[in-house]
Design a protein around this motif. Structure first.
Motif, mmCIF file in Angstrom:
data_model
loop_
_atom_site.group_PDB
_atom_site.id
_atom_site.type_symbol
_atom_site.label_atom_id
_atom_site.label_comp_id
_atom_site.label_asym_id
_atom_site.label_seq_id
_atom_site.Cartn_x
_atom_site.Cartn_y
_atom_site.Cartn_z
ATOM 1 N N SER A 212 48.739 57.622 38.225
ATOM 2 C CA SER A 212 47.468 57.640 39.145
ATOM 3 C C SER A 212 47.830 57.503 40.741
ATOM 4 C CB SER A 212 46.162 57.462 39.025
ATOM 5 O OG SER A 212 45.761 58.502 40.026
ATOM 6 N N LEU A 213 47.988 56.955 41.256
ATOM 7 C CA LEU A 213 48.453 55.597 42.941
ATOM 8 C C LEU A 213 49.453 56.293 43.375
ATOM 9 C CD1 LEU A 213 47.338 52.316 43.866
ATOM 10 C CD2 LEU A 213 49.409 53.547 43.836
ATOM 11 N N LEU A 214 50.408 55.945 41.837
ATOM 12 C CA LEU A 214 52.157 56.415 42.361
ATOM 13 C C LEU A 214 52.534 57.275 42.527
ATOM 14 C CD1 LEU A 214 52.986 53.822 39.565
ATOM 15 C CD2 LEU A 214 53.453 52.927 42.414
ATOM 16 N N ALA A 215 51.691 58.617 41.897
ATOM 17 C CA ALA A 215 52.352 59.920 41.977
ATOM 18 C C ALA A 215 51.162 60.416 43.304
ATOM 19 C CB ALA A 215 51.268 60.594 40.840
ATOM 20 N N SER A 216 50.345 60.001 44.213
ATOM 21 C CA SER A 216 49.787 60.101 45.481
ATOM 22 C C SER A 216 50.394 59.790 46.135
ATOM 23 C CB SER A 216 48.711 59.871 45.559
ATOM 24 O OG SER A 216 48.351 58.242 45.270
ATOM 25 N N ARG A 217 51.372 57.905 46.279
ATOM 26 C CA ARG A 217 52.841 58.212 47.483
ATOM 27 C C ARG A 217 53.412 59.187 46.793
ATOM 28 N NH1 ARG A 217 51.483 52.186 47.974
ATOM 29 N NH2 ARG A 217 49.081 52.661 48.511
ATOM 30 N N GLU A 218 53.941 59.692 45.795
ATOM 31 C CA GLU A 218 55.035 60.265 45.939
ATOM 32 C C GLU A 218 54.153 61.680 46.576
ATOM 33 O OE1 GLU A 218 57.615 61.392 42.195
ATOM 34 O OE2 GLU A 218 55.593 62.542 41.841
ATOM 35 N N ALA A 219 53.051 61.659 45.925
ATOM 36 C CA ALA A 219 52.462 63.546 46.827
ATOM 37 C C ALA A 219 53.419 63.242 48.577
ATOM 38 C CB ALA A 219 51.436 63.902 46.152
ATOM 39 N N ARG A 220 52.583 62.480 48.944
ATOM 40 C CA ARG A 220 52.061 61.881 50.441
ATOM 41 C C ARG A 220 54.132 62.307 51.144
ATOM 42 N NH1 ARG A 220 50.769 62.992 54.284
ATOM 43 N NH2 ARG A 220 50.909 61.635 56.618
ATOM 44 N N ALA A 221 54.600 61.876 50.538
ATOM 45 C CA ALA A 221 55.968 61.432 50.958
ATOM 46 C C ALA A 221 56.530 63.517 50.782
ATOM 47 C CB ALA A 221 57.373 60.770 49.878
ATOM 48 N N LEU A 222 56.321 63.857 49.114
ATOM 49 C CA LEU A 222 57.256 65.876 49.691
ATOM 50 C C LEU A 222 56.535 66.224 50.362
ATOM 51 C CD1 LEU A 222 57.076 65.509 45.223
ATOM 52 C CD2 LEU A 222 59.112 65.802 46.702
ATOM 53 N N SER A 223 54.983 65.886 50.807
ATOM 54 C CA SER A 223 54.318 66.679 52.088
ATOM 55 C C SER A 223 54.629 66.295 53.067
ATOM 56 C CB SER A 223 53.013 66.255 52.079
ATOM 57 O OG SER A 223 52.242 65.113 52.400
ATOM 58 N N LEU A 224 55.002 65.470 53.160
ATOM 59 C CA LEU A 224 56.330 64.799 54.596
ATOM 60 C C LEU A 224 57.065 65.479 54.710
ATOM 61 C CD1 LEU A 224 55.454 61.091 55.002
ATOM 62 C CD2 LEU A 224 54.090 63.050 56.565
ATOM 63 N N LEU A 225 57.952 65.682 53.836
ATOM 64 C CA LEU A 225 59.448 66.424 53.776
ATOM 65 C C LEU A 225 59.232 68.151 53.799
ATOM 66 C CD1 LEU A 225 60.751 64.445 50.442
ATOM 67 C CD2 LEU A 225 61.699 64.584 52.936
ATOM 68 N N GLY A 226 57.778 68.367 53.698
ATOM 69 C CA GLY A 226 57.785 70.050 53.993
ATOM 70 C C GLY A 226 57.673 70.321 52.768
ATOM 71 N N ASP A 227 57.596 70.275 50.919
ATOM 72 C CA ASP A 227 57.826 70.883 49.649
ATOM 73 C C ASP A 227 56.465 69.977 49.691
ATOM 74 O OD1 ASP A 227 58.165 71.453 47.054
ATOM 75 O OD2 ASP A 227 59.834 69.579 47.133
ATOM 76 N N ASP A 228 55.683 71.086 49.797
ATOM 77 C CA ASP A 228 53.805 71.781 49.779
ATOM 78 C C ASP A 228 53.703 72.499 47.795
ATOM 79 O OD1 ASP A 228 53.603 71.107 52.231
ATOM 80 O OD2 ASP A 228 52.963 73.050 52.630
ATOM 81 N N THR A 229 54.382 72.567 47.483
ATOM 82 C CA THR A 229 54.846 72.980 45.729
ATOM 83 C C THR A 229 54.655 71.525 45.274
ATOM 84 O OG1 THR A 229 54.962 75.138 46.347
ATOM 85 C CG2 THR A 229 55.851 74.738 43.706
ATOM 86 N N ALA A 230 55.967 70.683 45.433
ATOM 87 C CA ALA A 230 55.739 69.653 44.267
ATOM 88 C C ALA A 230 54.943 68.989 45.118
ATOM 89 C CB ALA A 230 57.290 69.305 45.422
#
Length: 374
Positions: A212-230
């Motif tokens: 879960s922690l690692l998925a949230s780190r992945e989500a943070r990077a994706l949001s900064l990349l502008g991929d809100d859906t992912a």
């Protein structure tokens, strides 16, 4: 804590005798809600005393010395590990700005023990692992103090140790930390790749909390990349995994902080990046409400992040009030990341015409000026 790290009775180093049932490194003394401990005085005393520790005469209750042949045993290992655990407590309460000096001293002590003592192979591996874990914590403290070059150097040392020892838990920790740093520094593609690498290694460990922690780190990077859906997809995965925390293997000790507050905060940051500030406010309020009061640095960061979102959502009066209220936490915290967030809030308030914004800006700037002059 000082006893375990330096081999010296804390009273010899100038600390007042703690109340019955408490120790200098205990959470009951340092972390209780409403404590009046002065962070600057406490840590300045401990760091200053540490410098002179080599000249302190032997004390009867210093940590267990090596045996007659200079051999190191389990007792020494436990004392060194307790020193690291105490550093975690200090960091949670006060931030990484001042604690990093103590952590570096602790790392040097473990390295000295490794290079000047005798021990069986099993103890040697544990000492090497402790070096890696302590180097990783030094990196985190420098990261929190906003000295990113030093943080990278210590994370490099920790990753080298993890590779040599083939220790997957330490390797995952370092990769997750490097992902966090990459996102913080504006390198979200690196942050995403590092989080994915950590997730791949963690899959076989079977810990839902860790995944879960690692998925949230992945989500943070994706949001900064502008991929809100992912990013939302990864964050939903993180939430599902967190709900299964009682299944599978327990999380490693370093991941124990991950829970409701972290997930709410991650949601708040995701909506902040996409410009949905009112939605961000909802989650950031929840993050602050769920955050354990022993995490003084995180509470300061969460409150300032909430203030930032409130101002961006045009709730200027409430945002200004939260910003000023954060000063109570900031008196006890030394964190470069928190100071950067405070500066962001001041800049936002400075652009508003509301009386509350002007008053808050003046008070916050006065605080920063006094702190930098201290």
């Amino acid at each position: 804590m000082i006893h375990a790290m330096l081999g010296v009775d804390p009273i010899e180093l100038g600390f007042l005798n703690p109340p019955p049932g408490a120790t200098v490194g205990s959470a009951s003394l340092l972390l209780q809600e409403g404590t009046s401990v002065d962070r600057r005085a406490f840590l300045a005393d401990s760091i200053g005393a540490a410098t002179a520790a080599a000249g302190v005469p032997p004390a009867p209750n210093r940590p267990t010395p090596p045996g007659n042949q200079g051999a190191v045993g389990t007792a020494h290992l436990i004392e060194l590990r307790e020193g690291l655990r105490s550093l975690y407590h200090l960091d949670n309460a006060y931030g990484g700005g001042d604690v990093r000096s103590l952590a570096v001293r602790h790392l040097h002590r473990i390295q000295r023990v490794i290079n000047t003592s005798r021990y069986p192979e099993s103890i040697g591996r544990q000492l090497q692992l402790l070096v890696g874990e302590t180097a990783e914590h030094c990196a985190w403290l420098y990261y929190d103090a906003d000295d990113q070059d030093s943080a990278r150097r210590y994370w490099g040392e920790a990753l080298t140790t993890a590779t040599v020892l083939k220790d997957s838990s330490l390797e995952i920790l370092v990769l997750a930390s490097l992902s966090m740093q990459a996102s913080y520094e504006g390198r979200p593609r690196d942050g995403y790749d590092l989080a994915r690498a950590a997730k791949e290694r963690a899959a076989r460990l079977g810990s839902p909390t860790l995944q879960s922690l690692l998925a949230s780190r992945e989500a943070r990077a994706l949001s900064l990349l502008g991929d809100d859906t992912a990013a939302r997809r990864s964050l939903m995965e993180s939430m599902r995994l967190a709900e299964r925390r009682d299944r599978g293997r327990p999380a490693p000790e370093w991941a124990a902080f991950h829970g409701a507050a972290e997930l709410d905060y991650a949601h708040g940051l995701l909506y902040t990046e996409s410009g949905h500030h009112e939605r961000a406010v909802h989650f950031l309020r929840a993050a602050l409400a769920h955050q354990d009061r022993t995490y003084g640095r995180n509470r300061a960061l969460y409150r300032l992040t909430l203030a930032r979102s409130l101002v961006n959502a045009d709730s200027v009066d409430e945002g200004a009030a939260h910003a000023v209220e954060s000063l109570e936490h900031l008196e006890e915290v030394e964190s470069g990341r928190v100071t950067r967030r405070l500066t962001e809030v001041i800049d936002l308030l400075d652009k508003r015409d509301a009386v509350s914004a002007r008053d808050a800006t003046r008070e916050l700037r006065d605080y920063l000026h006094e702190r930098r002059a201290a």
